[in-house]
Design an enzyme around this catalytic site. Sequence first.
Site, PDB file in Angstrom:
ATOM      1  CG  ASP A  36     -51.481 -52.751  -2.469  1.00 48.19           C
ATOM      2  OD1 ASP A  36     -51.740 -51.547  -2.330  1.00 48.19           O
ATOM      3  OD2 ASP A  36     -52.127 -53.669  -1.915  1.00 48.19           O
ATOM      4  CG  ASN A  40     -53.671 -48.750  -0.475  1.00 55.30           C
ATOM      5  OD1 ASN A  40     -53.474 -49.762  -1.157  1.00 55.30           O
ATOM      6  ND2 ASN A  40     -54.516 -47.813  -0.827  1.00 55.30           N
ATOM      7  CG  ASP A  59     -55.945 -51.104  -2.745  1.00 58.84           C
ATOM      8  OD1 ASP A  59     -54.846 -51.578  -3.131  1.00 58.84           O
ATOM      9  OD2 ASP A  59     -56.439 -50.064  -3.237  1.00 58.84           O
ATOM     10  CG  ASP A 117     -50.540 -47.951  -4.084  1.00 54.44           C
ATOM     11  OD1 ASP A 117     -49.298 -47.820  -3.999  1.00 54.44           O
ATOM     12  OD2 ASP A 117     -51.226 -48.540  -3.224  1.00 54.44           O
ATOM     13  CG  ASP A 149     -49.945 -45.239 -21.880  1.00 54.86           C
ATOM     14  OD1 ASP A 149     -50.400 -44.969 -23.002  1.00 54.86           O
ATOM     15  OD2 ASP A 149     -49.504 -46.354 -21.557  1.00 54.86           O
ATOM     16  CG  ASP A 153     -53.313 -46.690 -26.245  1.00 56.07           C
ATOM     17  OD1 ASP A 153     -52.678 -47.643 -25.781  1.00 56.07           O
ATOM     18  OD2 ASP A 153     -54.507 -46.787 -26.637  1.00 56.07           O
ATOM     19  CD  GLU A 201     -50.003 -49.585 -28.641  1.00 55.93           C
ATOM     20  OE1 GLU A 201     -50.113 -50.776 -28.281  1.00 55.93           O
ATOM     21  OE2 GLU A 201     -50.964 -48.795 -28.602  1.00 55.93           O
ATOM     22  CG  HIS A 249     -49.529 -53.052 -21.037  1.00 55.96           C
ATOM     23  ND1 HIS A 249     -48.699 -52.254 -21.810  1.00 55.96           N
ATOM     24  CD2 HIS A 249     -50.787 -52.747 -21.420  1.00 55.96           C
ATOM     25  CE1 HIS A 249     -49.434 -51.497 -22.595  1.00 55.96           C
ATOM     26  NE2 HIS A 249     -50.715 -51.779 -22.379  1.00 55.96           N
ATOM     27  CG  ASP A 250     -51.107 -54.486 -24.699  1.00 53.35           C
ATOM     28  OD1 ASP A 250     -51.876 -54.523 -23.723  1.00 53.35           O
ATOM     29  OD2 ASP A 250     -50.919 -53.467 -25.388  1.00 53.35           O
TER      30      ASP A 250
HETATM   31  C1  NOJ Z   1     -52.959 -50.442 -26.653  1.00 56.89           C
HETATM   32  C2  NOJ Z   1     -52.698 -50.692 -25.198  1.00 56.89           C
HETATM   33  O1  NOJ Z   1     -51.357 -51.052 -25.039  1.00 56.89           O
HETATM   34  C3  NOJ Z   1     -53.665 -51.769 -24.762  1.00 56.89           C
HETATM   35  O2  NOJ Z   1     -53.373 -52.260 -23.473  1.00 56.89           O
HETATM   36  C4  NOJ Z   1     -55.048 -51.205 -24.851  1.00 56.89           C
HETATM   37  O3  NOJ Z   1     -55.975 -52.236 -24.570  1.00 56.89           O
HETATM   38  C5  NOJ Z   1     -55.343 -50.654 -26.252  1.00 56.89           C
HETATM   39  N1  NOJ Z   1     -54.264 -49.885 -26.793  1.00 56.89           N
HETATM   40  C6  NOJ Z   1     -56.541 -49.762 -26.192  1.00 56.89           C
HETATM   41  O4  NOJ Z   1     -56.232 -48.587 -25.511  1.00 56.89           O
END
Ligand code: NOJ
Length: 569
Positions: A28, A30, A32, A36, A105, A206, A263, A336-337
């Site tokens: 970050d 700034n 908040d 960013d 993405d 995605d 993905e 990130h998932d």
């Molecule tokens: C896969 C992404 O990696 C995930 O974070 C997202 O929630 C779903 N697709 C829906 O876009």
Amino acid sequence: MKERLDDMTNQWWKNSVVYQIYPRSFKDSNGDGIGDLNGITEKLDYLVQLGVDVVWLSPVYESPNDDNGYDIRHYQKIMDSFGTMEDWENMLKEMHARGIKLIMDLVINHTSDEHAWFIESRQSKDNDYRDFYIWRPGKNGQPPNNWAANFGGSAWQYDEQTDEYYLHLFSKKQPDLNWENPALRSKLYDMIRWWLDKGIDGFRMDVINFISKDQRFPDGDADANQTYVSGHRYFMNGPRVHEFLQELHTEALAGHDILTVGEMPGVTPEEGKLYTASERKELNMVFHFEHMDIDSGPHGKWDVKPWSLVELKQILSKWQLALETEGWNSLYWNNHDQPRVVSRFGCDGAYRVVSAKMLATTLHMMKGTPYIYQGEELGMTNAHFDSIDQYRDIETINMYNEQMAAGRKPEDIMEAIHVKSRDNARTPMQWNSHPQAGFTTGEPWIAVHPNYKTVNADAALADPNSIFHYYRKLIELRKKYAIIVHGSFTLLAPKSEEIFAYRRSYQGEQLLVISNFTKMKASFQVPESFQHLKLKQVLIGNYPDSLSKDITPEIPMRPYETIVYHFIS
Ligand code: NOJ
């Protein structure tokens, strides 16, 4: 077998290492509390030090953030809290100045329900944009079929305005686009070309294998315990998906020297080959999830079960072999998932550093393009919040509420969340030992992991034996040795429950990679076929004496030890 020669020319993405940035949690600038674009620009020299070639940037487009940017309101605008288009352009310029490429993405299976197309689409059945989305009448006051949404409940949302339901495979604020409609496809291609014209180097797409749905929309297989069930058979790798991807290639991607990665949950190796074989002109590489499912029971990801090394090896080896001569794999433990790998397949206690290095070696010595998810190079660990109120992820929160309503005990639900929540990977990047780990001067949108005082980038950069410097070395090795990029793969000792070992072979050279996945001592019997070879060197290992470790017929392996021997014939 060798890769075909034309597959090896000018395909820079085969020699590359990708670093994924989840912008909300990276840096970050700034105060908040939200990461960013200027924060990313500030930290580019850190990525140069690590040696990565490409950044995959999770969505930064304008979005109401129902799913942290994976619900896009405007494809050609930047989310306010991330900065401006000028900030983005400056970030790209600074990346390119440092020799780092950028892949964006691309979320084109669905948009936000606040996207202008959807606002139009829901107005009336004869609106010009109606068929940009998937609308169906209900059946006796019920949704059109029994499909479940990924984030809970039915995959269909009723809309009073026109008395029909729209399909949303994710949250109800993420309506699925109707790829059957050529007008929609053409708008998407325009948008893709617009980003390419801005000079980016490719796309991560995605859930791209969900874009073609079986137009009969059949019910998924009934389950007496569930009202809504997975309809994945009817939309994963659906009937027209290859046709759509080939069209996307011709209309928008052809002629650009870019990296495209799909993905693809639920993709099989055979399908993976179809998506990525170069002559088919679809995508460069597949990002599959089979190894991410090994700790999921019959009721899905929250039904956590113990994982087995034998299964993990079998899956990764199957993918290595299937894409050996055609197509291309992504290699990853984290995104990130997913939970943090050191907490999941390693040990985030006493053996955090060695086990993180062991996991990195096991992955980076395989064939494919490695992905590093922010903080993985520091050995960041799972979040483990005490209260559901500290979680931010829509999937986690919806699941918690559903299970509470079904009468499950909160402590049982939290147990699964501690293992599997996507927020495990989304706590802020740990830059230093200052308050909030140096991520922000404000209040972070999600709490910083309390271990930041010891686990942070400053400390890692200062320690030559850190996980960070180990990753740097792995990346360097990939640049130096063609065998790591192109060598063929053979799994060794497939039945061992402790050791993950494999051979890579290329032009008379061989690598022997051995990793102990346990906190106990173990040993590895070197196959006879290595005995006539000449040991050139130990390429890398995670114990202080690794580089002088002898090769003996039976190699003793210490807890979480890993070693890579390099032979020449
Ligand atoms: C896969 C992404 O990696 C995930 O974070 C997202 O929630 C779903 N697709 C829906 O876009």
